[in-house]
Design a protein around this motif. Structure first.
Motif, PDB file in Angstrom:
ATOM      1  N   UNK A 106      39.487  54.256  43.444  1.00  0.00           N
ATOM      2  CA  UNK A 106      40.627  54.155  44.362  1.00  0.00           C
ATOM      3  C   UNK A 106      40.513  52.931  45.273  1.00  0.00           C
ATOM      4  N   UNK A 107      40.431  51.779  44.633  1.00  0.00           N
ATOM      5  CA  UNK A 107      40.369  50.501  45.348  1.00  0.00           C
ATOM      6  C   UNK A 107      41.692  49.770  45.121  1.00  0.00           C
ATOM      7  N   UNK A 108      42.499  49.651  46.147  1.00  0.00           N
ATOM      8  CA  UNK A 108      43.860  49.117  45.969  1.00  0.00           C
ATOM      9  C   UNK A 108      44.174  47.929  46.867  1.00  0.00           C
ATOM     10  N   UNK A 109      43.163  47.247  47.351  1.00  0.00           N
ATOM     11  CA  UNK A 109      43.414  46.107  48.212  1.00  0.00           C
ATOM     12  C   UNK A 109      42.318  45.077  48.092  1.00  0.00           C
ATOM     13  N   UNK A 110      42.472  43.981  48.836  1.00  0.00           N
ATOM     14  CA  UNK A 110      41.481  42.916  48.818  1.00  0.00           C
ATOM     15  C   UNK A 110      42.131  41.560  48.642  1.00  0.00           C
ATOM     16  N   UNK A 111      41.317  40.507  48.661  1.00  0.00           N
ATOM     17  CA  UNK A 111      41.872  39.173  48.502  1.00  0.00           C
ATOM     18  C   UNK A 111      41.138  38.423  47.402  1.00  0.00           C
ATOM     19  N   UNK A 112      41.716  37.292  46.992  1.00  0.00           N
ATOM     20  CA  UNK A 112      41.237  36.561  45.817  1.00  0.00           C
ATOM     21  C   UNK A 112      39.809  36.046  45.990  1.00  0.00           C
ATOM     22  N   UNK A 113      39.507  35.452  47.135  1.00  0.00           N
ATOM     23  CA  UNK A 113      38.182  34.874  47.335  1.00  0.00           C
ATOM     24  C   UNK A 113      37.094  35.944  47.249  1.00  0.00           C
ATOM     25  N   UNK A 114      37.326  37.070  47.899  1.00  0.00           N
ATOM     26  CA  UNK A 114      36.337  38.146  47.883  1.00  0.00           C
ATOM     27  C   UNK A 114      36.242  38.748  46.491  1.00  0.00           C
ATOM     28  N   UNK A 115      37.384  38.903  45.818  1.00  0.00           N
ATOM     29  CA  UNK A 115      37.375  39.430  44.450  1.00  0.00           C
ATOM     30  C   UNK A 115      36.523  38.561  43.543  1.00  0.00           C
ATOM     31  N   UNK A 116      36.630  37.254  43.689  1.00  0.00           N
ATOM     32  CA  UNK A 116      35.824  36.333  42.872  1.00  0.00           C
ATOM     33  C   UNK A 116      34.345  36.485  43.188  1.00  0.00           C
ATOM     34  N   UNK A 117      34.003  36.716  44.453  1.00  0.00           N
ATOM     35  CA  UNK A 117      32.599  36.906  44.824  1.00  0.00           C
ATOM     36  C   UNK A 117      32.038  38.183  44.215  1.00  0.00           C
ATOM     37  N   UNK A 118      32.819  39.254  44.244  1.00  0.00           N
ATOM     38  CA  UNK A 118      32.392  40.493  43.588  1.00  0.00           C
ATOM     39  C   UNK A 118      32.216  40.261  42.093  1.00  0.00           C
ATOM     40  N   UNK A 119      33.194  39.585  41.477  1.00  0.00           N
ATOM     41  CA  UNK A 119      33.144  39.342  40.033  1.00  0.00           C
ATOM     42  C   UNK A 119      31.951  38.477  39.666  1.00  0.00           C
ATOM     43  N   UNK A 153      31.003  47.966  34.239  1.00  0.00           N
ATOM     44  CA  UNK A 153      31.915  48.429  35.273  1.00  0.00           C
ATOM     45  C   UNK A 153      32.707  49.632  34.762  1.00  0.00           C
ATOM     46  N   UNK A 154      33.105  50.457  35.702  1.00  0.00           N
ATOM     47  CA  UNK A 154      33.893  51.655  35.409  1.00  0.00           C
ATOM     48  C   UNK A 154      34.878  51.826  36.556  1.00  0.00           C
ATOM     49  N   UNK A 155      36.016  52.403  36.279  1.00  0.00           N
ATOM     50  CA  UNK A 155      36.973  52.681  37.352  1.00  0.00           C
ATOM     51  C   UNK A 155      37.468  54.110  37.261  1.00  0.00           C
ATOM     52  N   UNK A 156      37.694  54.703  38.431  1.00  0.00           N
ATOM     53  CA  UNK A 156      38.174  56.067  38.545  1.00  0.00           C
ATOM     54  C   UNK A 156      39.352  56.072  39.516  1.00  0.00           C
ATOM     55  N   UNK A 157      40.432  56.727  39.127  1.00  0.00           N
ATOM     56  CA  UNK A 157      41.599  56.771  39.998  1.00  0.00           C
ATOM     57  C   UNK A 157      42.400  55.489  39.881  1.00  0.00           C
ATOM     58  N   UNK A 158      42.587  54.784  40.991  1.00  0.00           N
ATOM     59  CA  UNK A 158      43.390  53.565  40.987  1.00  0.00           C
ATOM     60  C   UNK A 158      42.535  52.339  41.288  1.00  0.00           C
ATOM     61  N   UNK A 159      42.859  51.265  40.600  1.00  0.00           N
ATOM     62  CA  UNK A 159      42.151  49.998  40.769  1.00  0.00           C
ATOM     63  C   UNK A 159      43.195  48.896  40.615  1.00  0.00           C
ATOM     64  N   UNK A 160      43.502  48.194  41.708  1.00  0.00           N
ATOM     65  CA  UNK A 160      44.592  47.236  41.684  1.00  0.00           C
ATOM     66  C   UNK A 160      44.151  45.864  42.190  1.00  0.00           C
ATOM     67  N   UNK A 161      44.772  44.822  41.626  1.00  0.00           N
ATOM     68  CA  UNK A 161      44.634  43.442  42.094  1.00  0.00           C
ATOM     69  C   UNK A 161      43.176  42.998  42.183  1.00  0.00           C
ATOM     70  N   UNK A 162      42.626  42.880  43.396  1.00  0.00           N
ATOM     71  CA  UNK A 162      41.258  42.396  43.570  1.00  0.00           C
ATOM     72  C   UNK A 162      40.270  43.274  42.818  1.00  0.00           C
TER      73      UNK A 162
END
Length: 213
Positions: A51-64, A74-83
Motif C-alpha cells: 500500500x505505497x501510493x506516493x513519492x517522487x521521482x528522485x527518491x524512487x530512483x534511489x530506492x530502485x 521485490x513483491x507488492x501487496x495491496x496497492x503500489x503506484x507511481x514511485x
C-alpha cells in the motif's frame, strides 16, 4: 470491488521480517537512509511494498538503485503506484503477493499505450530502468491552462511528470479458481473507480515482463 487509494499517503515505514523488508507508505525520502542500510547488510532477500501510493521521482530512483545494487527480489501487496511501481520493477524478480489480497500496480505513462508500445517496455532482468521508461516524455494537459501564457519552449519538464490515478493499471484478484489478472488504462478522470478505466487486451503482466514467474 477494487478502488484506487485516495488521500495523501503517509511517510514510508520499514519493518524487517526475517529476510523480508516490508515497506509501507510513500517513498518520500524519510526512510531512504535506513532502507539502504538494510539492503547493504546483506540480510534482505525480498523487499515487499505494501500500500505505497506516493513519492517522487528522485527518491524512487534511489530506492530502485539500491534494489538493483543488492540484487534482491521485490513483491507488492495491496496497492503500489507511481514511485512504488518504479522501485518494484527494479527487483531481479518482481511478483504480486499471494493470499486473499487484491493487488493493483499503477505504472505511470504519458498517454494511452498501444499494444506495440507495451511489448518489451518493462521486460528484461537487470535492465537499467529510467524515468523515461516509466512515464515517457511529459504531456501537457492544456484543458485547464488554455487561457494562460505558454511556457518557454526551452523549459524542461518537471521530473515528476506522472499524474495521480493516471497510467497502466495491472490488477490481480483472488477467486475460488485461482487469480484473475486484468490490465487497464486509466486516464485520471475515473477517480477511485477503476471500473471506469479502459480494459486493455493482449496486456498480460507476465508476457510484458511486469511480473516474473
Amino acid at each position: 470491488m477494487l478502488a484506487l487509494a485516495a488521500g495523501v499517503a503517509s511517510s514510508a515505514e520499514l519493518e524487517l521480517e526475517g529476510n523480508r523488508l516490508l515497506v509501507t507508505g510513500a517513498l518520500d525520502g524519510t526512510a531512504l537512509t535506513a532502507f539502504k542500510e538494510h539492503l547493504a547488510s546483506d540480510k534482505v532477500r525480498t523487499v515487499v511494498f505494501e500500500n505505497s501510493t506516493g513519492g517522487n521521482a528522485d527518491v524512487a530512483e534511489s530506492y530502485a538503485a539500491a534494489i538493483r545494487a543488492s540484487g534482491v527480489r521485490t513483491e507488492m501487496i495491496g496497492q503500489c503506484q507511481a514511485a512504488c511501481a518504479y522501485a518494484f520493477l527494479a527487483g531481479t524478480e518482481h511478483r504480486f503477493g499471494r493470499g486473499l489480497y487484491i493487488n493493483a500496480l499503477m505504472i505511470p505513462v504519458a498517454s494511452r499505450p498501444q499494444s506495440a508500445d507495451l511489448v518489451g517496455r518493462w521486460r528484461g532482468v537487470g535492465v537499467q530502468k529510467t524515468l523515461a521508461d516509466l512515464s515517457g516524455p511529459a504531456v501537457a494537459d492544456t484543458s485547464l491552462t488554455a487561457d494562460l501564457p505558454a511556457a518557454p519552449a526551452a523549459e524542461a519538464p518537471p521530473p515528476d511528470n506522472w499524474r495521480p490515478d493516471h497510467g497502466v493499471l495491472f490488477t490481480s484478484t483472488p477467486t475460488l479458481f485461482g487469480r484473475i489478472y486484468n490490465t487497464y488504462y486509466c486516464d485520471g478522470t475515473q477517480g477511485r473507480d477503476v471500473s471506469k478505466c479502459e480494459l486493455l487486451s493482449d496486456a498480460d503482466p507476465y508476457k510484458l515482463g511486469v511480473l516474473t514467474p
